[in-house]
Enzyme design. Structure first.
Site, PDB file in Angstrom:
ATOM      1  N   SER A  13      25.873  50.158  43.717  1.00 13.79           N
ATOM      2  CA  SER A  13      25.480  51.060  42.623  1.00 13.79           C
ATOM      3  C   SER A  13      25.355  50.292  41.309  1.00 13.79           C
ATOM      4  O   SER A  13      24.504  50.623  40.472  1.00 13.79           O
ATOM      5  CB  SER A  13      26.457  52.234  42.498  1.00 13.79           C
ATOM      6  OG  SER A  13      27.690  51.816  41.988  1.00 13.79           O
ATOM      7  N   MET A  90      32.934  41.109  47.203  1.00 14.97           N
ATOM      8  CA  MET A  90      34.368  41.155  47.484  1.00 14.97           C
ATOM      9  C   MET A  90      34.857  39.873  48.147  1.00 14.97           C
ATOM     10  O   MET A  90      35.601  39.904  49.127  1.00 14.97           O
ATOM     11  CB  MET A  90      34.684  42.383  48.359  1.00 14.97           C
ATOM     12  CG  MET A  90      34.226  43.691  47.729  1.00 14.97           C
ATOM     13  SD  MET A  90      34.830  43.950  46.038  1.00 14.97           S
ATOM     14  CE  MET A  90      36.409  44.699  46.405  1.00 14.97           C
ATOM     15  N   ILE A  92      36.519  35.914  47.194  1.00 18.92           N
ATOM     16  CA  ILE A  92      37.031  34.986  46.190  1.00 18.92           C
ATOM     17  C   ILE A  92      36.224  33.703  46.289  1.00 18.92           C
ATOM     18  O   ILE A  92      36.024  33.163  47.378  1.00 18.92           O
ATOM     19  CB  ILE A  92      38.535  34.714  46.433  1.00 18.92           C
ATOM     20  CG1 ILE A  92      39.319  36.012  46.218  1.00 18.92           C
ATOM     21  CG2 ILE A  92      39.034  33.599  45.530  1.00 18.92           C
ATOM     22  CD1 ILE A  92      40.772  35.929  46.648  1.00 18.92           C
ATOM     23  N   LEU A  93      35.727  33.249  45.154  1.00 17.75           N
ATOM     24  CA  LEU A  93      34.907  32.032  45.130  1.00 17.75           C
ATOM     25  C   LEU A  93      35.795  30.817  44.836  1.00 17.75           C
ATOM     26  O   LEU A  93      36.771  30.911  44.088  1.00 17.75           O
ATOM     27  CB  LEU A  93      33.821  32.174  44.069  1.00 17.75           C
ATOM     28  CG  LEU A  93      32.800  33.277  44.376  1.00 17.75           C
ATOM     29  CD1 LEU A  93      32.018  33.662  43.128  1.00 17.75           C
ATOM     30  CD2 LEU A  93      31.855  32.842  45.496  1.00 17.75           C
ATOM     31  N   HIS A 109      34.651  44.331  36.766  1.00 17.29           N
ATOM     32  CA  HIS A 109      35.907  44.641  37.449  1.00 17.29           C
ATOM     33  C   HIS A 109      36.375  46.030  37.021  1.00 17.29           C
ATOM     34  O   HIS A 109      36.348  46.352  35.825  1.00 17.29           O
ATOM     35  CB  HIS A 109      36.971  43.592  37.086  1.00 17.29           C
ATOM     36  CG  HIS A 109      38.273  43.846  37.779  1.00 17.29           C
ATOM     37  ND1 HIS A 109      38.480  43.535  39.099  1.00 17.29           N
ATOM     38  CD2 HIS A 109      39.424  44.417  37.342  1.00 17.29           C
ATOM     39  CE1 HIS A 109      39.716  43.896  39.444  1.00 17.29           C
ATOM     40  NE2 HIS A 109      40.303  44.433  38.392  1.00 17.29           N
ATOM     41  N   THR A 141      35.710  32.700  35.785  1.00 19.14           N
ATOM     42  CA  THR A 141      36.332  31.377  35.784  1.00 19.14           C
ATOM     43  C   THR A 141      37.157  31.271  37.063  1.00 19.14           C
ATOM     44  O   THR A 141      37.230  32.227  37.847  1.00 19.14           O
ATOM     45  CB  THR A 141      37.234  31.189  34.559  1.00 19.14           C
ATOM     46  OG1 THR A 141      38.301  32.140  34.635  1.00 19.14           O
ATOM     47  CG2 THR A 141      36.473  31.366  33.252  1.00 19.14           C
ATOM     48  N   GLU A 143      40.156  31.404  37.609  1.00 15.10           N
ATOM     49  CA  GLU A 143      41.282  32.329  37.708  1.00 15.10           C
ATOM     50  C   GLU A 143      40.766  33.716  38.090  1.00 15.10           C
ATOM     51  O   GLU A 143      39.950  34.300  37.367  1.00 15.10           O
ATOM     52  CB  GLU A 143      41.986  32.391  36.349  1.00 15.10           C
ATOM     53  CG  GLU A 143      43.341  33.031  36.403  1.00 15.10           C
ATOM     54  CD  GLU A 143      43.940  33.161  34.998  1.00 15.10           C
ATOM     55  OE1 GLU A 143      44.925  33.873  34.859  1.00 15.10           O
ATOM     56  OE2 GLU A 143      43.383  32.557  34.051  1.00 15.10           O
ATOM     57  N   ASP A 145      39.719  37.266  38.395  1.00 12.72           N
ATOM     58  CA  ASP A 145      39.675  38.373  37.414  1.00 12.72           C
ATOM     59  C   ASP A 145      40.316  37.978  36.081  1.00 12.72           C
ATOM     60  O   ASP A 145      40.777  38.838  35.321  1.00 12.72           O
ATOM     61  CB  ASP A 145      40.377  39.632  37.958  1.00 12.72           C
ATOM     62  CG  ASP A 145      39.703  40.162  39.211  1.00 12.72           C
ATOM     63  OD1 ASP A 145      38.481  39.982  39.340  1.00 12.72           O
ATOM     64  OD2 ASP A 145      40.392  40.756  40.053  1.00 12.72           O
ATOM     65  N   GLU A 174      30.725  51.632  34.292  1.00 10.84           N
ATOM     66  CA  GLU A 174      30.287  50.308  34.754  1.00 10.84           C
ATOM     67  C   GLU A 174      28.770  50.205  34.657  1.00 10.84           C
ATOM     68  O   GLU A 174      28.216  49.184  34.246  1.00 10.84           O
ATOM     69  CB  GLU A 174      30.735  50.063  36.204  1.00 10.84           C
ATOM     70  CG  GLU A 174      32.240  49.982  36.383  1.00 10.84           C
ATOM     71  CD  GLU A 174      32.643  49.639  37.815  1.00 10.84           C
ATOM     72  OE1 GLU A 174      31.923  48.870  38.477  1.00 10.84           O
ATOM     73  OE2 GLU A 174      33.689  50.149  38.260  1.00 10.84           O
TER      74      GLU A 174
END
Ligand code: GAR
Length: 209
Positions: A13, A90, A92-93, A109, A141, A143, A145, A174
């Protein structure tokens, strides 16, 4: 116009809000590519309807996060976007991937960061009895969120809220703030400073990307 790549995992969305904004005559950006890590993400159909190229890169079959992110980087390199927008992506990079795109990758977020990093933010806000909740657009970045906030929208928490109702109220916000932040970036008015803060310039200081 600045070229945007959007990474999704689900309903999309927020992607739709970005598509809708990109189709306005005055939009300073266009979406050149949508990548999903899930083949069944409904957002892929939204992209398809808008005529935007899509790629599915399933995380299955990759032994490590780093291997997945290398493949992701290759997909992105082919399109060379000016900006990446994570929109309900969803995963984590890895720090290596994030560093490559630092200052050129945004995330949305569903909380008023730095409160409620991670998952299940709506239930956690209700459990804590907070009077306010909301959403944050931030630079990504390493870290999780934890990158510098660009723009936040807040909504009141109501007495009869459940996580779904509260999530819907946040999601509507959002959809307002994410296109706005992407526009600012595309206009060259938004930068991640070397002081690790997000800076908004009323007038573009550099030429728009
Ligand atoms: C949105 O609420 C977004 O903020 C959240 O997932 C939802 C995706 O909805 N993102 C995260 O939780 C990231 N950790 P959408 O697919 O309809 O845009």
């Amino acid at each position: 116009r600045a070229r945007l790549a959007v990474l999704i995992s689900g309903s999309g969305s927020n992607l739709q809000a970005l598509i809708d904004d990109s189709q306005r005559a005055d939009a300073p950006f266009e979406i050149g590519l949508v990548i999903s890590n899930r083949a069944d993400a409904a957002g892929l159909e939204r992209a398809g309807r808008a005529g935007i190229p899509t790629q599915t890169l399933s995380h299955r079959g990759f032994e490590t996060r780093a291997a997945y992110d290398t493949a992701l980087a290759e997909l992105l390199a082919a399109q060379a976007p000016d900006l990446i927008a994570l929109a309900g992506f969803m995963r984590i990079l890895t720090p290596g991937f994030v560093e490559q795109w630092q200052g050129r990758m945004l995330n949305i977020h569903p909380s008023l960061l730095p409160n409620y990093r991670g998952l299940h933010t709506h239930a956690r806000v209700l459990e804590a009895g907070d009077p306010w909740h909301g959403a944050t657009v931030h630079f990504v970045t390493a870290e999780l969120d934890g990158g510098p906030a660009i723009l936040q929208a807040r909504v009141p928490v109501l007495a009869d809220d459940d996580p779904a109702r509260l999530a819907a109220r946040v999601l509507a916000e959002e959809h307002r703030i994410y296109p706005l932040a992407v526009r600012w970036f595309a206009e060259g008015r938004l930068v991640l400073g070397s002081d690790h803060r997000a800076w908004f310039d009323e007038q573009p200081l550099s030429a728009p990307v």
